[in-house]
Design an enzyme around this catalytic site. Structure first.
Site, PDB file in Angstrom:
ATOM      1  N   ARG A 148      -0.317 -14.928   4.263  1.00 35.26           N
ATOM      2  CA  ARG A 148      -1.051 -14.361   5.449  1.00 35.26           C
ATOM      3  C   ARG A 148      -0.150 -14.670   6.705  1.00 35.26           C
ATOM      4  NH1 ARG A 148      -5.414 -12.084   4.547  1.00 35.26           N
ATOM      5  NH2 ARG A 148      -6.209 -12.189   6.641  1.00 35.26           N
ATOM      6  N   HIS A 153      -1.683  -5.333   1.601  1.00 37.38           N
ATOM      7  CA  HIS A 153      -2.768  -6.307   1.544  1.00 37.38           C
ATOM      8  C   HIS A 153      -2.550  -7.493   1.108  1.00 37.38           C
ATOM      9  CE1 HIS A 153      -6.932  -7.635   0.391  1.00 37.38           C
ATOM     10  NE2 HIS A 153      -6.286  -8.095  -0.810  1.00 37.38           N
ATOM     11  N   ARG A 205       3.677  -7.051   9.117  1.00 33.81           N
ATOM     12  CA  ARG A 205       2.716  -5.901   9.700  1.00 33.81           C
ATOM     13  C   ARG A 205       3.406  -5.859  11.093  1.00 33.81           C
ATOM     14  NH1 ARG A 205      -2.723  -8.366   7.519  1.00 33.81           N
ATOM     15  NH2 ARG A 205      -2.935  -7.270   5.648  1.00 33.81           N
ATOM     16  N   PHE A 212     -15.396   1.621   8.471  1.00 32.06           N
ATOM     17  CA  PHE A 212     -13.848   2.026   8.022  1.00 32.06           C
ATOM     18  C   PHE A 212     -13.899   1.897   6.470  1.00 32.06           C
ATOM     19  CE2 PHE A 212     -14.203  -2.428   9.061  1.00 32.06           C
ATOM     20  CZ  PHE A 212     -13.689  -2.972   7.891  1.00 32.06           C
ATOM     21  N   TYR A 250     -12.601  -3.483  -2.517  1.00 36.69           N
ATOM     22  CA  TYR A 250     -13.130  -3.489  -1.111  1.00 36.69           C
ATOM     23  C   TYR A 250     -14.603  -3.553  -0.905  1.00 36.69           C
ATOM     24  CZ  TYR A 250      -8.508  -2.043   0.686  1.00 36.69           C
ATOM     25  OH  TYR A 250      -7.106  -2.147   1.095  1.00 36.69           O
ATOM     26  N   THR A 268      -4.008  -8.546  10.559  1.00 38.99           N
ATOM     27  CA  THR A 268      -4.546  -7.198  10.181  1.00 38.99           C
ATOM     28  C   THR A 268      -4.483  -6.114  11.182  1.00 38.99           C
ATOM     29  OG1 THR A 268      -5.991  -8.498   8.499  1.00 38.99           O
ATOM     30  CG2 THR A 268      -6.437  -6.067   8.996  1.00 38.99           C
ATOM     31  N   GLU A 316      -9.095 -10.814  -6.949  1.00 37.76           N
ATOM     32  CA  GLU A 316      -8.150  -9.434  -6.786  1.00 37.76           C
ATOM     33  C   GLU A 316      -7.012  -9.707  -7.909  1.00 37.76           C
ATOM     34  OE1 GLU A 316      -6.985 -10.074  -2.676  1.00 37.76           O
ATOM     35  OE2 GLU A 316      -8.926  -9.226  -2.100  1.00 37.76           O
ATOM     36  N   ASN A 365      -2.634   0.322   7.399  1.00 35.84           N
ATOM     37  CA  ASN A 365      -2.119  -0.992   7.199  1.00 35.84           C
ATOM     38  C   ASN A 365      -1.312  -1.086   5.815  1.00 35.84           C
ATOM     39  OD1 ASN A 365      -1.764  -3.822   7.316  1.00 35.84           O
ATOM     40  ND2 ASN A 365      -3.425  -4.232   8.066  1.00 35.84           N
ATOM     41  N   LYS A 387       1.023  -1.132  -0.113  1.00 32.92           N
ATOM     42  CA  LYS A 387       0.090   0.029   0.161  1.00 32.92           C
ATOM     43  C   LYS A 387       0.981   1.298  -0.037  1.00 32.92           C
ATOM     44  CE  LYS A 387      -3.996  -2.222   2.167  1.00 32.92           C
ATOM     45  NZ  LYS A 387      -4.801  -2.168   3.388  1.00 32.92           N
TER      46      LYS A 387
END
Length: 141
Positions: free
Chosen positions: A79, A109, A96, A51, A43, A85, A120, A106, A3
Site C-alpha cells: 500500500r 488495486h 499511483r 461509484f 467489489y 487511492t 481476493e 485507478n 488494472k
C-alpha cells in the site's frame, strides 16, 4: 492487481519492478479478463456506493494482471509503494503518484488488509497457481 489502464499504457513491467525493488516476492501472476460476476464479488463491499458501476465497468473493460506478493508486513508495504487511492493525494514516487491521474481509472488495486488479501487471492487464484519458492536473496532485505 494491475488494472486495464496499466496494460493499455504498457506499464506492467514497471509496476512489477517497483514491488520487486521493495524486496517483495512474487508468488502468483495471471493475465485474465474479469467477468462482471467476478468483478461483483471482488467489489461487493462497494455495491451500495455511487461509484460501484464505474468500478465494475472499468475492471471488466480489458485484461488485468492479478498478482500475489509475499513479504514481511506485505499488505502495508504494498500500500505504501502503491500510494493513496485518490489520484490527487498520491505522492510522487508511488505507483499511483507517478502513473495515475484519475481516481476513476485507478491503475492498480492493492488489498487493504490481510483478510481482504486472503479473500481476493481466493477469488483470482487456485492454490496450485501459487508457488512459494525459496528466495535466496531474501537475506539481503
Amino acid at each position: 492487481m494491475c488494472k486495464p489502464g496499466v496494460l493499455n499504457r504498457r506499464l506492467v513491467g514497471r509496476v512489477i519492478s517497483r514491488l520487486e525493488d521493495k524486496g517483495l516476492k512474487l508468488v502468483g501472476l495471471k493475465l485474465m479478463q474479469i467477468s462482471p460476476e467476478l468483478a461483483a464479488k471482488h467489489y461487493a463491499e462497494h455495491e451500495s456506493k455511487s461509484f460501484y458501476n464505474d468500478l465494475i465497468s472499468y475492471i471488466t473493460s480489458g485484461p488485468v494482471v492479478a498478482m500475489v506478493w509475499q513479504g514481511d508486513d506485505c499488505v502495508n508495504l504494498v500500500r505504501k509503494v502503491v500510494g493513496s487511492t485518490k489520484a490527487s493525494d498520491a505522492q510522487p514516487g508511488t505507483i499511483r503518484g507517478d502513473f495515475c491521474s484519475h481516481t476513476n481509472h485507478n491503475i492498480i488495486h492493492a488489498s487493504d488488509s490481510d483478510e481482504s488479501a486472503e479473500r481476493e487471492i481466493n477469488l483470482f487464484f487456485k492454490n496450485e497457481e501459487l508457488i512459494d519458492w525459496q528466495d535466496e536473496s531474501s537475506r539481503w532485505f
